[in-house]
Design an enzyme around this catalytic site. Sequence first.
Site, PDB file in Angstrom:
ATOM      1  N   SER A   8      26.332  10.944  41.158  1.00 39.72           N
ATOM      2  CA  SER A   8      26.532  10.081  39.769  1.00 39.72           C
ATOM      3  C   SER A   8      27.226   8.917  40.255  1.00 39.72           C
ATOM      4  O   SER A   8      27.986   8.841  41.347  1.00 39.72           O
ATOM      5  CB  SER A   8      27.165  10.865  38.932  1.00 39.72           C
ATOM      6  OG  SER A   8      27.718  10.214  37.929  1.00 39.72           O
ATOM      7  N   TYR A  10      34.585  16.348  37.285  1.00 38.74           N
ATOM      8  CA  TYR A  10      33.179  16.052  37.532  1.00 38.74           C
ATOM      9  C   TYR A  10      33.080  14.777  38.448  1.00 38.74           C
ATOM     10  O   TYR A  10      32.280  14.883  39.421  1.00 38.74           O
ATOM     11  CB  TYR A  10      32.660  15.452  36.246  1.00 38.74           C
ATOM     12  CG  TYR A  10      31.317  15.000  36.111  1.00 38.74           C
ATOM     13  CD1 TYR A  10      30.175  15.749  36.144  1.00 38.74           C
ATOM     14  CD2 TYR A  10      30.819  13.480  36.410  1.00 38.74           C
ATOM     15  CE1 TYR A  10      28.796  15.340  36.275  1.00 38.74           C
ATOM     16  CE2 TYR A  10      29.503  13.048  36.628  1.00 38.74           C
ATOM     17  CZ  TYR A  10      28.538  14.086  36.387  1.00 38.74           C
ATOM     18  OH  TYR A  10      27.368  13.607  36.432  1.00 38.74           O
TER      19      TYR A  10
END
Length: 253
Positions: free
Chosen positions: A136, A149
């Site tokens: 990401s 995350y």
Amino acid sequence: MDISNRTVFIAGATSGIGLELARRFAAAGSTVIVGGRRTGLLAQIAAEGLATVQIDVTDQDSIDRARDTILHTHPNLDTIVTMSGIGIPEDLRDHAHFSAAEKTIDINLLGTIRVIDAFTPHLIARGTGTIITVTSGIGFLPFPVMPTYAASKAGVHAYSEALRAQLDGTGIEVAELVPPAVATTPEHAQRNPRALGLAEFATEVMDLLQTNPTPHEILVQGVLMHRWAERDGTYAELVAQRSQALAMLPSRQ
């Protein structure tokens, strides 16, 4: 890579980016196996004509069963995509966040490693293939509302780099897909008007995947500001901007 004749297993593809990429691979001529936990969604996807398999990337037995099923029905499997992932807001001032952190690491990082480990012997035996990990932009430019995350995706990035080095000479290529914010549903688009449209994102990804040799990092234009923030000297400013979202945490309101 040639996307027109691959046999692709995508773990965690019952919705969002994973499902869209599964459809794109299939439309290009590849055979696709969609993996996921939710049997209802798997049934809907099977009705589209895609092969499916149930898999829970936090459960080694589930992974082993899925691998054995896939290799029995699709012995020419040559591409693995580790799409499974979750993102949970966390307030690091509240110790209760730790359960979310554990779940995030278990799925995003350890789940990726488990799936790769399960299929690597098969790919090595073939002498060719592709592993696509999914990280990401947040792994390179943290979004402070989702700290674990970000850490998990940074971990997958580092693991991908090491995996590529260790598999050098085996015929297996390792590519890392680095999405920015992508509007996978209309609700996502409303919450984040800057998010890239799913169709636009998938088109750019598939174009990049067809580059020969496959790039080590699949970087759409919308993620470049994240990937190169430190290099470009914008990192501190952008993290400060993204930190304003901490006000959304219940304890800060």
